[in-house]
Design a protein around this motif. Structure first.
Motif, PDB file in Angstrom:
ATOM      1  N   ALA A 157     -46.544 -27.137 -36.268  1.00  0.00           N
ATOM      2  CA  ALA A 157     -46.089 -25.891 -36.896  1.00  0.00           C
ATOM      3  C   ALA A 157     -47.243 -24.897 -37.023  1.00  0.00           C
ATOM      4  N   ASP A 158     -48.378 -25.359 -37.541  1.00  0.00           N
ATOM      5  CA  ASP A 158     -49.490 -24.435 -37.742  1.00  0.00           C
ATOM      6  C   ASP A 158     -50.080 -23.952 -36.421  1.00  0.00           C
ATOM      7  N   ILE A 160     -48.341 -23.526 -33.635  1.00  0.00           N
ATOM      8  CA  ILE A 160     -47.393 -22.527 -33.126  1.00  0.00           C
ATOM      9  C   ILE A 160     -47.570 -21.215 -33.891  1.00  0.00           C
ATOM     10  N   LEU A 161     -47.649 -21.309 -35.222  1.00  0.00           N
ATOM     11  CA  LEU A 161     -47.771 -20.103 -36.046  1.00  0.00           C
ATOM     12  C   LEU A 161     -49.077 -19.363 -35.777  1.00  0.00           C
ATOM     13  N   ASP A 164     -48.618 -17.492 -32.605  1.00  0.00           N
ATOM     14  CA  ASP A 164     -47.797 -16.301 -32.868  1.00  0.00           C
ATOM     15  C   ASP A 164     -48.641 -15.197 -33.511  1.00  0.00           C
TER      16      ASP A 164
ATOM     17  N   PHE B 130     -37.277 -13.852 -32.629  1.00  0.00           N
ATOM     18  CA  PHE B 130     -38.429 -14.681 -32.205  1.00  0.00           C
ATOM     19  C   PHE B 130     -38.791 -15.659 -33.320  1.00  0.00           C
ATOM     20  N   MET B 138     -39.858 -25.723 -35.504  1.00  0.00           N
ATOM     21  CA  MET B 138     -40.729 -26.338 -36.521  1.00  0.00           C
ATOM     22  C   MET B 138     -39.928 -27.121 -37.545  1.00  0.00           C
ATOM     23  N   ASP B 164     -41.991 -16.538 -27.853  1.00  0.00           N
ATOM     24  CA  ASP B 164     -43.183 -15.770 -27.471  1.00  0.00           C
ATOM     25  C   ASP B 164     -42.799 -14.520 -26.687  1.00  0.00           C
ATOM     26  N   GLN B 167     -41.262 -11.793 -28.896  1.00  0.00           N
ATOM     27  CA  GLN B 167     -42.271 -11.013 -29.624  1.00  0.00           C
ATOM     28  C   GLN B 167     -42.911  -9.979 -28.688  1.00  0.00           C
ATOM     29  N   CYS B 197     -45.652 -15.204 -40.361  1.00  0.00           N
ATOM     30  CA  CYS B 197     -46.272 -16.497 -40.015  1.00  0.00           C
ATOM     31  C   CYS B 197     -46.841 -17.174 -41.261  1.00  0.00           C
ATOM     32  N   HIS B 201     -45.683 -20.709 -42.733  1.00  0.00           N
ATOM     33  CA  HIS B 201     -46.709 -21.728 -42.991  1.00  0.00           C
ATOM     34  C   HIS B 201     -46.586 -22.244 -44.423  1.00  0.00           C
TER      35      HIS B 201
END
Lengths: 379, 379
Positions: A157-158, A160-161, A164, B130, B138, B164, B167, B197, B201
């Motif tokens: 997750a982190d 991917i984030l 982004d 996105f 996730m 991706d 975005q 993001c 997170h």
């Protein structure tokens, strides 16, 4: 992306056959990159050192502007922090793409254009690293620049984030850049991201298909989208920032793309026959992984008994005993020769595009040195 | 993001306590959104229908411009294609965010500003989608708008890549938009992506922590970043496209943020006590999942015996028998009252920001109707 990720590995010299075109463009000036002071040492190495010196403070400042949760992953990925947030020596790669931005800007507009393009160079490097973060998640790669990949440290997750956030940061930098070329650069960079995505998609999709189902055009198209597109975009953005006319921007894009394809071809050759002492991975690693690299697909699609033998070997699970035979089958089916001839052809095309846009050798020298460097002809 | 993903679900009316401020701003004109023709039916529903009519052709054209591999996933995600690529009826959500862009533009600049902001509205909707694509990967969510999520159909890699690409497409649209506000809008939207993001997170990080370790400010901050930020950004971009002065852009951002928080608070209340016939998920689903939603964290941090009881229940694995007791503990610890009072307070603040920037009720009516709609006060 792909093999280009392993950019910190050493490549043996002389992998690319010499071409007359290359010789014709040997740089004759000592100041070929628009950077401060005279060049010392191999041109490309000096250019890259200067680029790091110009780009790193801006890159670092951009990353520091991120909120803590994103900054932490990003600074780790770039090698500036350990997983616990303590400072690290830093190993953010060779900065080939920022070097192409700045050197292209200098080729058209000299030191002033180079200086004005630093933020755009940072944006391109951020996009590159966003794709690395995401590709590593998708490919389950565990090592990047000799360190555990971000997803292995922080989780999917982190990673991917953070990817982004780096894409957003890149396009934010350009949107906040008052330079007159920044909007055109942003449009170009965003379009390039979409192309990078198609390249990564094609790569992951091909890995799931049988070796007999993949055409040579398809794998060349994948390599262009995955590796060539961003090198071309970097050059084009540099030209844009120097106010170069549209046809020169287009030619610079083509130059970067062709050089990128030449790089990928040579990298794939090394992935089969390279010296493990130099490449950091055992010779034949790509064959062991049953990778449908460019020489392999060329061999598979060549027809004849060696192609059939290779196809049969690729259908079977990897066996260490077969490695030599597999490499030999690729070679006998013409895969190695094809790849080297293609690489030379691509470099020749790159040089033609460069000569069209930047006819004066002293202005073109920096870009030429970088193109040779990425294909490890010199160095 | 988060619960806001379930935007197609029905909410019971009247969940938000009435406030005097709301009444003060009841729209008095019939044409409150700058859209073509007179309004018929509930204002927000008509606005949303008009927005879909304005935005869908541009959104569709943008998605069609993607390369086939990205287009396929995107058109599936938006409900316009089945997994095999055949056309589907389409269910792309309620378009709340594009509606906020266009209605904010109309509030400051009338129909001309609304028409000029369609591309920006599409960009905001692309960014929202996105994040949905990536969040679903996730969170391993398997349903989105009553259909299997993209990653369950196409795999993680393609869902990540399509996100991706969306975005990039959003920021490309703005970079190619000749409107004088497009660059400022791009900078704002990119900054918002970074905030989104951090919200996602925080959400994933909090789910891994014990229920006693989470502060109320922390979970409110998460909700603002994850839900409020993009609603605020949508309003701000609409104002930018109408040429509104900076302080009004800032006020519109705050209006969208506060309304987004009010929405999240009400949504969390419904996630515990909502009518399953209306919400589409069983009452107590958030409790069963041990979600640290806003009323739960408010209850946990309230001190006293009910908070301790709730904490003990949350430490244990889910047991259907305990569901009633858990909901009761949240209520007795004050979680429900707090959430409803907070939601009313947030809506009041939203109305204040709106009144500051758009004092004329006939101009503010569309935005007011949308804010009430997302919090399900009316409808």
């Amino acid at each position: 992306m792909g093999e280009f990720m392993t950019e910190t590995q050493q490549r043996p010299a002389g992998a690319l056959p010499s071409t007359e075109t290359l010789e014709r463009h040997r740089p004759i000036a000592t100041d070929i990159d628009g950077g401060p002071g005279p060049l010392e040492g191999p041109e490309a190495v000096v250019i890259l050192e200067r680029v790091r010196a110009s780009v790193d403070p801006e890159l670092r400042a951009a990353l520091e502007s991120l909120p803590p949760s994103m900054r932490r992953v990003a600074l780790y990925h770039f090698g500036w922090e350990h997983p616990d947030g303590t400072p690290a020596a830093g190993n953010a790669g060779k900065a080939i793409r920022p070097a192409l931005v700045l050197t292209a800007a200098a080729a058209f507009g000299g030191p002033a254009a180079r200086a004005a393009a630093v933020r755009a160079a940072v944006a391109v490097e951020l996009v590159h690293n966003f794709t690395l973060l995401h590709d590593d998640v998708m490919d389950r790669d565990t090592l990047r620049r000799h360190r555990p990949t971000a997803w292995t440290v922080f989780g999917d997750a982190d990673a991917i984030l953070a990817g982004d956030a780096l894409q957003a940061l890149a396009l934010r930098l350009l949107a906040e850049d008052p330079h007159p070329a920044s909007t055109a650069a942003a449009a170009r960079l965003a379009a390039c991201v979409i192309e990078l995505c198609t390249g990564q998609h094609a790569d992951t999709a091909m890995e799931k298909r049988g070796p007999g189902d993949i055409g040579l055009d398809e794998v060349l198209g994948m390599a262009e989208a995955k590796t060539g597109a961003l090198l071309g975009c970097a050059c084009a953005i540099g030209a844009l920032y120097a106010g170069a006319p549209e046809e020169d921007v287009t030619a610079l894009d083509a130059f970067g793309r062709e050089a990128g394809l030449a790089f990928q071809l040579i990298d794939d050759v090394i992935g089969i026959w390279g010296d493990p002492g130099h490449t950091g991975k055992p010779a034949g690693a790509d064959l062991a992984a049953r990778k449908k690299s460019l020489p392999v697909v060329a061999a598979l699609t060549s027809g004849g008994p060696a192609a059939a033998e290779l196809a049969a070997l690729y259908e079977m699970p990897y066996d260490k005993e077969d490695l030599q035979a597999t490499a030999l089958a690729v070679e006998r089916a013409g895969g190695r020769d094809w790849a080297q001839a293609q690489a030379a052809d691509r470099m020749a095309r790159a040089m033609q595009e460069l000569a069209r846009a930047v006819p004066e050798p002293e202005q073109a020298g920096g870009l030429l040195a970088l193109a040779e460097y990425v294909t490890r002809r010199s160095n």
